[in-house]
Design an enzyme around this catalytic site. Structure first.
Site, PDB file in Angstrom:
ATOM      1  N   THR A  70      63.756 159.197  68.466  1.00  0.00           N
ATOM      2  CA  THR A  70      63.925 160.470  67.758  1.00  0.00           C
ATOM      3  C   THR A  70      62.648 161.300  67.808  1.00  0.00           C
ATOM      4  O   THR A  70      62.690 162.509  67.583  1.00  0.00           O
ATOM      5  CB  THR A  70      64.291 160.228  66.279  1.00  0.00           C
ATOM      6  OG1 THR A  70      63.353 159.285  65.740  1.00  0.00           O
ATOM      7  CG2 THR A  70      65.692 159.664  66.128  1.00  0.00           C
ATOM      8  N   GLY A  80      52.643 145.029  76.120  1.00  0.00           N
ATOM      9  CA  GLY A  80      53.940 145.287  76.758  1.00  0.00           C
ATOM     10  C   GLY A  80      55.135 144.777  75.975  1.00  0.00           C
ATOM     11  O   GLY A  80      56.246 144.720  76.495  1.00  0.00           O
ATOM     12  N   ALA A  81      54.929 144.399  74.720  1.00  0.00           N
ATOM     13  CA  ALA A  81      56.011 143.799  73.939  1.00  0.00           C
ATOM     14  C   ALA A  81      56.680 144.811  73.016  1.00  0.00           C
ATOM     15  O   ALA A  81      57.506 144.458  72.189  1.00  0.00           O
ATOM     16  CB  ALA A  81      55.484 142.620  73.131  1.00  0.00           C
ATOM     17  N   GLY A  82      56.307 146.079  73.148  1.00  0.00           N
ATOM     18  CA  GLY A  82      56.916 147.088  72.291  1.00  0.00           C
ATOM     19  C   GLY A  82      56.328 147.129  70.902  1.00  0.00           C
ATOM     20  O   GLY A  82      56.931 147.657  69.971  1.00  0.00           O
ATOM     21  N   LEU A  83      55.117 146.563  70.721  1.00  0.00           N
ATOM     22  CA  LEU A  83      54.457 146.587  69.411  1.00  0.00           C
ATOM     23  C   LEU A  83      53.277 147.560  69.417  1.00  0.00           C
ATOM     24  O   LEU A  83      52.376 147.472  68.586  1.00  0.00           O
ATOM     25  CB  LEU A  83      53.997 145.175  69.022  1.00  0.00           C
ATOM     26  CG  LEU A  83      55.126 144.145  68.895  1.00  0.00           C
ATOM     27  CD1 LEU A  83      54.557 142.775  68.549  1.00  0.00           C
ATOM     28  CD2 LEU A  83      56.146 144.570  67.833  1.00  0.00           C
ATOM     29  N   SER A 116      50.762 148.010  71.606  1.00  0.00           N
ATOM     30  CA  SER A 116      49.423 147.537  71.970  1.00  0.00           C
ATOM     31  C   SER A 116      48.600 148.689  72.557  1.00  0.00           C
ATOM     32  O   SER A 116      47.391 148.754  72.336  1.00  0.00           O
ATOM     33  CB  SER A 116      49.523 146.397  72.977  1.00  0.00           C
ATOM     34  OG  SER A 116      50.224 146.821  74.128  1.00  0.00           O
ATOM     35  N   SER A 117      49.253 149.602  73.267  1.00  0.00           N
ATOM     36  CA  SER A 117      48.469 150.687  73.878  1.00  0.00           C
ATOM     37  C   SER A 117      47.970 151.663  72.820  1.00  0.00           C
ATOM     38  O   SER A 117      46.813 152.084  72.858  1.00  0.00           O
ATOM     39  CB  SER A 117      49.263 151.400  74.970  1.00  0.00           C
ATOM     40  OG  SER A 117      50.482 151.875  74.465  1.00  0.00           O
ATOM     41  N   ASP A 128      53.806 156.383  67.519  1.00  0.00           N
ATOM     42  CA  ASP A 128      52.985 155.175  67.532  1.00  0.00           C
ATOM     43  C   ASP A 128      51.537 155.466  67.134  1.00  0.00           C
ATOM     44  O   ASP A 128      50.958 154.785  66.289  1.00  0.00           O
ATOM     45  CB  ASP A 128      53.014 154.523  68.915  1.00  0.00           C
ATOM     46  CG  ASP A 128      54.426 154.149  69.343  1.00  0.00           C
ATOM     47  OD1 ASP A 128      55.312 154.090  68.456  1.00  0.00           O
ATOM     48  OD2 ASP A 128      54.638 153.930  70.541  1.00  0.00           O
TER      49      ASP A 128
HETATM   50  C1  GLA Z   1      57.770 154.305  72.395  1.00  0.00           C
HETATM   51  C2  GLA Z   1      57.049 155.663  72.306  1.00  0.00           C
HETATM   52  C3  GLA Z   1      57.366 156.349  70.989  1.00  0.00           C
HETATM   53  C4  GLA Z   1      58.870 156.405  70.714  1.00  0.00           C
HETATM   54  C5  GLA Z   1      59.499 155.030  70.933  1.00  0.00           C
HETATM   55  C6  GLA Z   1      61.004 155.075  70.834  1.00  0.00           C
HETATM   56  O1  GLA Z   1      57.246 153.434  71.446  1.00  0.00           O
HETATM   57  O2  GLA Z   1      55.656 155.473  72.403  1.00  0.00           O
HETATM   58  O3  GLA Z   1      56.805 157.653  70.998  1.00  0.00           O
HETATM   59  O4  GLA Z   1      59.484 157.379  71.497  1.00  0.00           O
HETATM   60  O5  GLA Z   1      59.156 154.485  72.193  1.00  0.00           O
HETATM   61  O6  GLA Z   1      61.392 155.368  69.531  1.00  0.00           O
END
Ligand code: GLA
Length: 357
Positions: A33, A107-110, A112-113, A157
């Site tokens: 979103t 790279g785990a979607g938490l 890290s970057s 993020d």
């Molecule tokens: C990644 C992106 C965020 C967001 C999510 C999905 O984490 O860095 O800006 O778009 O995907 O909600």
């Protein structure tokens, strides 16, 4: 002394001038979103990245990680990018040694970057005698990622990693950037927030994220709104969109509504009541937005079978992690059901950890 400071000493023969840490994050609800001007509700977690830095006279930026081997420079581009973005904001970082330590899995979607960008950004800014606010740091880190690394991410993020408050989730309007810290303390409600790593690794730069963004922009254009944030469900259904664009737009519009619902429940202290919205979010990401994967779907199902109140993939998807809201007495058996799963606690944003100045 923190391990990072000791290692910095061994590496450079002197102590670091600045040591800053920034957390990883999970997103409770509000996925895909943030580039549609919508709402998100992420929280920082008690895992973080530390950056220890010291000035160099030769202008070079020398980076070392305690996790990556010296010949792997994939992560160091984020530090280069942050220096460039700081430079654009008039914060001159001449040269620096940068040592990074982290327990946020990459790279785990938490995020890290984002944790790396914000920790390194804060440390390098301090070296440059600048003290940007947490919001400004988030903006610098976001520019680093979008303009210099070149991944078209939204603002969620970096904002939560920089500005989160312990024991709270961050309700953020990604258009106005207005935000509110919403109390969220699972432990006080005999609940745990469990993160399940699917083990599937993805790259945000691999094109699928950018493709979703384009689809959303196209849907908004056809509906006749600036961003999908401005569309209603009726607008989406009546716009004559093809099936794919209709489902993409429906996800965004219903997801924004779920964020608002979850925030209302949390304001009332109804943590248990958010489970259904988490599950609905997952179904929407799986069926309408098509960013889940079989491993994430399985993680959600297994967590529910072990007694979770709700569960969903978190972050961009295509792999990475799921989260589950689990009653205390079910935590042990839930954790045992997965190869890699752990409890996270809502933590605060970037902070100064040490340094010799
Ligand atoms: C990644 C992106 C965020 C967001 C999510 C999905 O984490 O860095 O800006 O778009 O995907 O909600």
């Amino acid at each position: 002394m923190h391990q990072c400071e000791e290692e910095f000493g061994r590496w450079t023969g002197r102590g670091p001038e600045e040591v800053w840490a920034a957390p990883g994050r999970v997103n409770l609800v509000g996925e895909h979103t943030d580039y549609n001007g919508g709402f998100v509700l992420p929280l920082a977690i008690d895992r973080h990245t530390t950056a220890a830095v010291g000035r160099r006279q030769d202008g070079a930026l020398r980076c070392r990680s305690l996790q990556f081997p010296d010949d792997d420079r994939s992560w160091a581009v984020y530090v280069d990018a942050v220096r460039a973005a700081l430079g654009e904001s008039g914060i001159d970082v001449h040269g620096a040694d940068v040592l990074v330590d982290s327990d946020v899995p990459p790279g785990a979607g938490l995020s890290s970057s984002a944790a790396l960008e914000v920790a390194a950004g804060a440390a390098l800014a301090a070296l440059g005698e600048a003290h940007p606010s947490a919001q400004e740091l988030a903006a610098v880190a976001h520019r680093a990622e979008t303009q210099f690394v070149g991944v078209p991410v939204g603002i969620m993020d970096q904002t939560v990693v920089a500005t989160a408050r312990a024991g709270h989730a961050l309700f953020l309007d990604t258009r106005s950037l207005e935000s509110e810290h919403i109390p969220f303390d699972p432990a006080a409600n005999e609940l745990s927030l469990v993160v399940i790593d699917s083990g599937v690794r993805r790259q945000l730069g691999d094109g699928r994220y950018a493709e979703r963004r384009r689809e959303c922009e196209e849907a908004a254009g056809r509906i006749g709104v600036a961003q999908l944030r401005d569309a209603t469900l009726a607008d989406v259904e009546d716009a004559g969109l093809d099936d794919t664009l209709r489902r993409r737009a429906r996800h965004v519009v219903t997801e924004d509504a779920r964020v608002v619902e979850v925030v209302e429940r949390l304001r009332r202290g109804d943590l248990e009541g958010i489970g259904a919205a988490l599950l609905a979010s997952h179904a929407s990401l799986r069926d309408d937005f098509e960013v889940s994967c079989p491993e994430l779907d399985a993680a959600v199902e297994i967590a529910m079978a072990h007694g979770a109140l709700g569960a969903r993939m978190t972050g961009a998807g295509f792999g990475g992690c799921a989260l589950a809201l689990v009653p205390e007495e079910r935590v042990r058996s839930t954790l045992a059901a997965f190869t890699t799963a752990f409890v996270v606690r809502p933590a605060g944003g970037v902070w100064r950890m040490g340094g010799m100045r």
